[in-house]
Scaffold this motif. Structure first.
Motif, PDB file in Angstrom:
ATOM      1  N   GLN A 185       0.768  -1.379  -0.034  1.00 31.86           N
ATOM      2  CA  GLN A 185       0.045   0.076  -0.001  1.00 31.86           C
ATOM      3  C   GLN A 185       0.727   1.207   0.185  1.00 31.86           C
ATOM      4  O   GLN A 185       0.712   2.416  -0.803  1.00 31.86           O
ATOM      5  CB  GLN A 185      -0.947  -0.052   1.155  1.00 31.86           C
ATOM      6  CG  GLN A 185      -2.230  -0.982   1.159  1.00 31.86           C
ATOM      7  CD  GLN A 185      -2.700  -0.942   2.492  1.00 31.86           C
ATOM      8  OE1 GLN A 185      -2.297  -1.197   3.405  1.00 31.86           O
ATOM      9  NE2 GLN A 185      -4.292  -1.141   2.241  1.00 31.86           N
ATOM     10  N   LEU A 186       1.975   1.117   0.940  1.00 35.76           N
ATOM     11  CA  LEU A 186       2.858   2.288   0.911  1.00 35.76           C
ATOM     12  C   LEU A 186       3.520   2.589  -0.583  1.00 35.76           C
ATOM     13  O   LEU A 186       3.504   3.923  -0.878  1.00 35.76           O
ATOM     14  CB  LEU A 186       4.029   2.047   2.037  1.00 35.76           C
ATOM     15  CG  LEU A 186       4.863   3.290   2.245  1.00 35.76           C
ATOM     16  CD1 LEU A 186       3.972   4.388   2.496  1.00 35.76           C
ATOM     17  CD2 LEU A 186       6.103   2.986   3.474  1.00 35.76           C
ATOM     18  N   ALA A 187       3.765   1.591  -1.192  1.00 30.33           N
ATOM     19  CA  ALA A 187       4.504   1.730  -2.664  1.00 30.33           C
ATOM     20  C   ALA A 187       3.566   2.521  -3.519  1.00 30.33           C
ATOM     21  O   ALA A 187       3.882   3.400  -4.224  1.00 30.33           O
ATOM     22  CB  ALA A 187       5.225   0.295  -3.066  1.00 30.33           C
ATOM     23  N   SER A 232       9.547   3.971  -8.757  1.00 34.33           N
ATOM     24  CA  SER A 232       9.705   2.395  -8.598  1.00 34.33           C
ATOM     25  C   SER A 232       9.716   2.071  -7.206  1.00 34.33           C
ATOM     26  O   SER A 232      10.063   2.971  -6.218  1.00 34.33           O
ATOM     27  CB  SER A 232      10.849   2.152  -9.417  1.00 34.33           C
ATOM     28  OG  SER A 232      11.827   2.396  -8.862  1.00 34.33           O
ATOM     29  N   ALA A 233       9.479   1.025  -6.879  1.00 33.47           N
ATOM     30  CA  ALA A 233       9.731   0.271  -5.536  1.00 33.47           C
ATOM     31  C   ALA A 233       9.984  -1.271  -5.801  1.00 33.47           C
ATOM     32  O   ALA A 233       9.900  -1.701  -6.640  1.00 33.47           O
ATOM     33  CB  ALA A 233       8.167   0.491  -4.868  1.00 33.47           C
ATOM     34  N   GLN A 234      10.951  -1.779  -4.853  1.00 31.89           N
ATOM     35  CA  GLN A 234      11.233  -3.063  -4.564  1.00 31.89           C
ATOM     36  C   GLN A 234      10.610  -3.827  -3.560  1.00 31.89           C
ATOM     37  O   GLN A 234      10.715  -3.141  -2.215  1.00 31.89           O
ATOM     38  CB  GLN A 234      12.660  -3.173  -4.649  1.00 31.89           C
ATOM     39  CG  GLN A 234      12.969  -4.757  -4.513  1.00 31.89           C
ATOM     40  CD  GLN A 234      14.550  -5.015  -4.521  1.00 31.89           C
ATOM     41  OE1 GLN A 234      15.160  -3.923  -4.716  1.00 31.89           O
ATOM     42  NE2 GLN A 234      14.758  -6.196  -3.738  1.00 31.89           N
ATOM     43  N   ILE A 281       1.614   0.632 -14.348  1.00 34.21           N
ATOM     44  CA  ILE A 281       2.541  -0.256 -13.519  1.00 34.21           C
ATOM     45  C   ILE A 281       3.065  -1.241 -14.454  1.00 34.21           C
ATOM     46  O   ILE A 281       2.488  -1.909 -15.372  1.00 34.21           O
ATOM     47  CB  ILE A 281       1.469  -1.142 -12.614  1.00 34.21           C
ATOM     48  CG1 ILE A 281       0.955  -0.143 -11.737  1.00 34.21           C
ATOM     49  CG2 ILE A 281       2.227  -2.197 -12.031  1.00 34.21           C
ATOM     50  CD1 ILE A 281       1.510   0.290 -10.322  1.00 34.21           C
ATOM     51  N   VAL A 282       4.612  -1.587 -14.172  1.00 34.53           N
ATOM     52  CA  VAL A 282       5.084  -2.624 -14.781  1.00 34.53           C
ATOM     53  C   VAL A 282       5.697  -3.332 -13.525  1.00 34.53           C
ATOM     54  O   VAL A 282       6.381  -3.310 -12.864  1.00 34.53           O
ATOM     55  CB  VAL A 282       6.424  -2.333 -15.577  1.00 34.53           C
ATOM     56  CG1 VAL A 282       7.070  -3.386 -16.157  1.00 34.53           C
ATOM     57  CG2 VAL A 282       5.619  -1.328 -16.796  1.00 34.53           C
ATOM     58  N   LEU A 283       5.044  -4.692 -13.356  1.00 37.68           N
ATOM     59  CA  LEU A 283       5.578  -5.399 -12.258  1.00 37.68           C
ATOM     60  C   LEU A 283       6.197  -6.688 -12.677  1.00 37.68           C
ATOM     61  O   LEU A 283       6.138  -7.368 -13.526  1.00 37.68           O
ATOM     62  CB  LEU A 283       4.188  -6.094 -11.570  1.00 37.68           C
ATOM     63  CG  LEU A 283       4.228  -6.812 -10.439  1.00 37.68           C
ATOM     64  CD1 LEU A 283       4.625  -6.056  -9.243  1.00 37.68           C
ATOM     65  CD2 LEU A 283       2.994  -7.749 -10.191  1.00 37.68           C
ATOM     66  N   THR A 284       7.442  -6.867 -12.046  1.00 37.44           N
ATOM     67  CA  THR A 284       8.483  -7.819 -12.207  1.00 37.44           C
ATOM     68  C   THR A 284       8.627  -8.867 -11.102  1.00 37.44           C
ATOM     69  O   THR A 284       8.984  -8.002 -10.020  1.00 37.44           O
ATOM     70  CB  THR A 284       9.981  -7.422 -12.726  1.00 37.44           C
ATOM     71  OG1 THR A 284       9.645  -6.354 -13.858  1.00 37.44           O
ATOM     72  CG2 THR A 284      10.914  -8.225 -12.843  1.00 37.44           C
ATOM     73  N   MET A 285       8.446 -10.163 -11.239  1.00 35.43           N
ATOM     74  CA  MET A 285       8.516 -11.026 -10.342  1.00 35.43           C
ATOM     75  C   MET A 285       9.600 -11.985 -10.526  1.00 35.43           C
ATOM     76  O   MET A 285       9.653 -12.505 -11.788  1.00 35.43           O
ATOM     77  CB  MET A 285       7.170 -11.940 -10.103  1.00 35.43           C
ATOM     78  CG  MET A 285       5.852 -10.924  -9.710  1.00 35.43           C
ATOM     79  SD  MET A 285       4.579 -11.984  -9.349  1.00 35.43           S
ATOM     80  CE  MET A 285       4.330 -12.269 -11.128  1.00 35.43           C
ATOM     81  N   SER A 286      10.630 -12.049  -9.945  1.00 44.33           N
ATOM     82  CA  SER A 286      11.760 -12.742 -10.079  1.00 44.33           C
ATOM     83  C   SER A 286      12.408 -13.411  -8.757  1.00 44.33           C
ATOM     84  O   SER A 286      12.149 -12.754  -7.843  1.00 44.33           O
ATOM     85  CB  SER A 286      12.719 -12.171 -11.088  1.00 44.33           C
ATOM     86  OG  SER A 286      13.457 -11.009 -10.241  1.00 44.33           O
TER      87      SER A 286
END
Length: 168
Positions: free
Chosen positions: A1-3, A14-16, A59-64
């Motif tokens: 939520q904060l990001a 951006s956020a990680q 939003i571009v979401l990267t999951m790795s």
């Protein structure tokens, strides 16, 4: 939520986020599937919240992960570290979406790809995908791959336009 709030207010671009629970050296199936369910809930939350706020298309979401899991079980019904990993990149309405780049053989060993066509290519022209290729692609997608900052931190990643919708 904060990001999401920080992005919406203009405080960040951006956020990680870190999501634990996948280091399943014991009872892999029991633990891994529960973690996958929580992760998919998180992805849905991110996009639902961004949609309600009117910026899901940004939003571009990267999951790795930093490594994969072995293709076989150990003595504890778990899976150990494996050098072949994967990444998922999601963007609402992306013309380049709904495809896979790269592959493994039946032993879960990486196959090489042609950096121009992104097709499997085990000739001497093929390259093995590495994290540097994903990072270079993300820089290209964000339009910062030629920036002065990117030049200070070269990735030396060979070709590959992962987000070209004409490459299948």
């Amino acid at each position: 939520q904060l990001a999401l709030l920080a992005y919406q207010s203009g405080l960040c671009v951006s956020a990680q986020l870190v999501f634990n629970g996948f280091d399943t050296h014991q009872t892999h199936d029991e633990d891994h599937f529960d973690s996958l369910a929580k992760l998919t809930d998180l992805v849905a939350f991110i996009f639902d919240t961004a949609e309600a706020a009117g910026f899901a298309n940004k939003i571009v979401l990267t999951m790795s992960s930093d490594f994969g899991r072995t293709p076989y079980y150990n003595a504890g019904e778990g899976k150990d570290h494996w050098p072949i990993g994967s990444a998922i990149i999601i963007q609402e309405g992306a013309s380049w979406g709904n495809r896979v780049v790269g592959a493994t053989d039946e032993g879960h060993n990486a196959l090489s790809i042609n950096p121009s066509t992104l097709a499997i290519d085990n000739s001497t022209n093929g390259i093995r995908l590495e994290p540097k290729h994903l990072q270079q692609a993300i820089r290209q997608l964000g339009g910062v791959d030629q920036s002065s900052i990117a030049q200070l931190f070269p990735l030396n990643a060979e070709g590959g336009d992962f987000f070209n919708s004409s490459v299948q």
